[in-house]
Write an enzyme that holds these catalytic residues in place. Structure first.
Site, PDB file in Angstrom:
ATOM      1  N   ASN A   7     138.762   2.266   6.554  1.00 23.16           N
ATOM      2  CA  ASN A   7     138.898   1.638   7.862  1.00 23.16           C
ATOM      3  C   ASN A   7     138.111   2.495   8.846  1.00 23.16           C
ATOM      4  OD1 ASN A   7     139.800   0.577  10.299  1.00 23.16           O
ATOM      5  ND2 ASN A   7     141.906   0.331   9.576  1.00 23.16           N
ATOM      6  N   ARG A  98     137.580  -2.606   6.119  1.00 23.62           N
ATOM      7  CA  ARG A  98     137.759  -3.420   7.319  1.00 23.62           C
ATOM      8  C   ARG A  98     136.380  -3.589   7.934  1.00 23.62           C
ATOM      9  NH1 ARG A  98     139.380  -1.223  12.818  1.00 23.62           N
ATOM     10  NH2 ARG A  98     139.564  -3.106  14.100  1.00 23.62           N
ATOM     11  N   HIS A 186     141.259  -8.244  15.895  1.00 24.94           N
ATOM     12  CA  HIS A 186     142.584  -7.805  15.392  1.00 24.94           C
ATOM     13  C   HIS A 186     143.154  -8.809  14.390  1.00 24.94           C
ATOM     14  CE1 HIS A 186     143.447  -5.415  19.373  1.00 24.94           C
ATOM     15  NE2 HIS A 186     142.984  -4.585  18.428  1.00 24.94           N
ATOM     16  N   LEU A 215     149.748  -4.802  20.557  1.00 29.63           N
ATOM     17  CA  LEU A 215     149.662  -3.976  21.763  1.00 29.63           C
ATOM     18  C   LEU A 215     149.440  -2.517  21.380  1.00 29.63           C
ATOM     19  CD1 LEU A 215     152.686  -5.626  23.655  1.00 29.63           C
ATOM     20  CD2 LEU A 215     150.266  -6.246  23.807  1.00 29.63           C
ATOM     21  N   GLY A 216     148.191  -2.177  21.103  1.00 36.22           N
ATOM     22  CA  GLY A 216     147.827  -0.788  20.793  1.00 36.22           C
ATOM     23  C   GLY A 216     146.976  -0.264  21.931  1.00 36.22           C
ATOM     24  N   ARG A 247     140.266  -0.471  28.587  1.00 36.72           N
ATOM     25  CA  ARG A 247     139.460  -1.688  28.763  1.00 36.72           C
ATOM     26  C   ARG A 247     140.117  -2.589  29.800  1.00 36.72           C
ATOM     27  NH1 ARG A 247     139.106  -3.559  22.611  1.00 36.72           N
ATOM     28  NH2 ARG A 247     139.790  -1.465  22.063  1.00 36.72           N
ATOM     29  N   ARG A 291     152.472   5.809  27.223  1.00 37.81           N
ATOM     30  CA  ARG A 291     153.668   6.648  27.360  1.00 37.81           C
ATOM     31  C   ARG A 291     153.732   7.434  28.670  1.00 37.81           C
ATOM     32  NH1 ARG A 291     153.109   8.344  21.187  1.00 37.81           N
ATOM     33  NH2 ARG A 291     150.992   7.945  21.868  1.00 37.81           N
ATOM     34  N   GLY A 339     153.830  -2.271  21.089  1.00 33.95           N
ATOM     35  CA  GLY A 339     154.670  -3.395  20.668  1.00 33.95           C
ATOM     36  C   GLY A 339     155.795  -2.949  19.753  1.00 33.95           C
ATOM     37  N   GLU A 390     147.533  -2.773   8.541  1.00 35.63           N
ATOM     38  CA  GLU A 390     146.208  -3.339   8.265  1.00 35.63           C
ATOM     39  C   GLU A 390     145.658  -2.864   6.923  1.00 35.63           C
ATOM     40  OE1 GLU A 390     145.137  -1.980  12.235  1.00 35.63           O
ATOM     41  OE2 GLU A 390     144.034  -3.854  12.500  1.00 35.63           O
TER      42      GLU A 390
END
Ligand code: ADP
Length: 406
Positions: A7, A98, A186, A215-216, A247, A291, A339, A390
Site C-alpha cells: 500500500n 492498492r 477510498h 473520516l481519516g 485539504r 485530536r 470515524g 484496506e
C-alpha cells in the site's frame, strides 16, 4: 497461500503478509504474519522502517537510497533480520497492490499485465502523487520476485457504477470526453465497510442502503445501493467534498479565479493552499489532526471551535445529499481514524438527523465500540462504527482472483 500486500502512499510504504488457507477465506480478518512501514518524512535523507511480527516489533532508520531500494530493504525483513517469517521470497504466492486511480476502464481488481501497467502510467495525469508510486511498487516486485502473479486493487473501482448524472460536471461536454469527471476515491475502504456492515447486520448487501463515512486525514462519503457506490463526495481528485485534515474539500471555484486574477497565485501555490494549508489546519491554525482540535475546542479556543463546527456542518450537509441519492437509509457507517475513534463526531453527526428518527445509544457510543451496532433500539437507522481494513480487502481480492483463475 501467502499473500503480500503493498500500500504505497506519497511519503510512506506500508506492507503486510497474510497466510491464508487455499480452501476458504475467513469472515473476520486474520492478523497478518508480518506488517511493515517505511516512513520518509521523519528525517531528510533517511528512511524509518517499522516491522511487526508475532515475535516482536522493531524500529530502525537507514540512509534512503531510492524508493525502490528502500522497499527491498523492507521486504528483506520477511526472510532475514531479527524475526523472519518465511525462509525465502519464493514462498510468497501472490502480491496485491492498492492502486489509487483506475480511470473508467478498471471497474474491478485485475491481474497486472503490461497493458495494465501502461494504463496506470497513463492515469498518472489524474493521480500524479499516487499512481507513479503504485506503479513503482509493482515494478519493484517484478525485480525482486520475478514473474509472480500481481493484482491491482483500485480505489476508484467501487465508484465505477455512478450514473452519468452523478459523475458528470456541468462544464462543457468536451471535458467529459477528456476524462474530466467525478471518479471518487477510498473505494477499497467504502466497499470493505459495506460488506462488513452486511455481515454485522446479518443481511444481504444487495438489500441494504448504506452511507459510509470514511473520516481519516482524507475524508469522503459513499452512498451504497445494490452493493455499489451510487454517489460519493470526492470527485475528479481527492480534493472535492468534505472538509479534511489539511485539504479544503469543496470550495467555490470563484475563489480560485479571484486568487489567480488578483493575488497572482500560481497553479502550484493553489495546489499547496488547497491540499496542504486548508481544512482543519487552515481554519484552526493549530493542526490538521482532529485530536488537538477537539481538545482546544473544548477549552474554548475560538478557531479550533470554528474548525470543528465547519467539519460537522459539512459532514451533515454531505450526508443529506447522499440520503437524497439513496431515497432512504438502513445504516450509516463511521470508519477510519476519526470515524472509528471519536464518539463526539458520531454523536454530533447523528444529532443533525434526529428529526428522521436516527438515535444513537450514548453509552454504547462512548464505549470504544467497533464492528457493532450503536443505534438505540428505536432508531430508524442502524449506526455502525467499523474498523476499516484496506489491506485485508486487497488480500481478499488476491485470494478471490487466484481461486477463480485456478
Ligand atoms: P489516514 O487517512 O492517514 O489513514 P487515519 O485513518 O489514521 O488517517 O485518521 C487520522 C485522523 O483520525 C486524524 O485526524 C486523527 O486525529 C483522527 N483520530 C484518530 N484517533 C482519534 C480519536 N481518538 N479521536 C478523534 N480523532 C481521532
Amino acid at each position: 497461500m501467502k499473500v503480500l500486500v503493498l500500500n504505497a502512499g506519497s511519503s510512506s510504504q506500508k506492507s503486510c503478509l497474510y497466510d491464508l488457507s487455499n480452501q476458504a477465506l475467513p469472515d473476520i480478518a486474520p492478523h497478518p504474519l508480518w506488517e511493515a512501514e517505511i516512513d520518509w518524512t521523519h528525517q531528510k535523507g533517511k528512511a524509518e522502517l517499522k516491522v511487526k511480527t508475532r515475535k516482536g516489533k522493531s524500529k530502525t532508520s537507514f540512509d534512503s537510497q531510492s524508493r525502490r531500494a528502500d522497499t527491498l530493504e523492507m521486504l528483506k525483513t520477511l526472510w532475514g533480520g531479527e524475526n523472519p517469517v518465511i525462509h525465502n521470497p519464493q514462498e510468497i504466492d501472490i502480491v496485491g497492490h492498492r492502486v489509487v486511480h483506475g480511470g473508467d476502464e478498471y471497474r474491478q481488481s485485475t491481474f497486472v499485465t503490461s497493458e495494465l501497467k501502461a494504463a496506470i502510467a497513463r492515469l498518472s495525469t489524474f493521480a500524479p502523487i499516487h499512481n507513479p508510486v503504485n506503479l513503482e511498487g509493482i515494478e519493484s516486485i517484478e525485480e525482486i520476485l520475478g514473474d509472480i502473479p500481481q493484482v491491482a486493487v483500485f480505489d476508484t473501482a467501487f465508484h465505477s457504477h455512478l450514473t452519468p448524472a452523478a459523475y458528470t460536471y456541468p462544464i462543457p461536454y468536451k471535458f467529459l470526453q477528456q476524462g474530466i469527471r467525478r471518479y471518487g476515491f477510498h473505494g477499497i475502504s467504502h466497499e470493505y465497510c459495506a460488506r462488513r456492515a452486511a455481515q454485522i447486520l446479518g443481511c444481504d448487501l444487495k438489500e441494504l442502503r448504506l452511507i459510509t463515512c470514511h473520516l481519516g486525514n482524507g475524508c469522503s462519503l459513499a452512498a451504497i445501493r445494490d452493493g455499489y457506490s451510487v454517489d460519493t463526495t470526492m470527485g475528479f481528485t481527492p480534493l472535492e467534498g468534505l472538509m479534511m485534515g489539511s485539504r479544503s474539500g469543496s470550495v467555490d471555484p470563484g475563489i480560485l479565479l479571484h486568487l489567480l486574477r488578483h493575488e497572482n497565485y500560481t497553479a502550484d501555490e493553489l495546489d499547496n493552499l488547497l491540499n496542504r494549508e486548508s481544512g482543519l489546519l487552515g481554519i484552526s491554525g493549530l493542526s490538521g489532526d482532529l485530536r488537538p482540535i477537539l481538545s482546544a475546542a473544548e477549552e474554548g479556543e475560538a478557531q479550533a471551535k470554528l474548525a470543528l463546527d465547519i467539519y460537522i456542518h459539512r459532514l451533515r450537509s454531505c450526508i443529506g445529499s447522499m440520503l437524497a441519492s439513496l431515497s432512504g437509509l438502513d445504516a450509516i457507517i463511521f470508519t477510519a481514524g476519526a470515524g472509528e475513534n471519536s464518539p463526539l463526531i458520531r454523536a454530533a453527526t447523528c444529532e443533525g438527523f434526529e428529526f428522521l428518527g436516527w438515535k444513537i445509544d450514548a453509552q454504547k457510543n462512548e464505549s470504544s465500540p467497533i464492528d457493532i451496532d450503536i443505534a438505540a433500539p428505536e432508531s430508524t437507522v442502524r449506526i455502525l462504527p467499523i474498523h476499516t481494513q484496506e489491506d485485508w480487502a486487497i488480500a481478499q481480492a488476491c485470494w478471490q482472483l487466484s481461486s477463480s483463475d485456478g
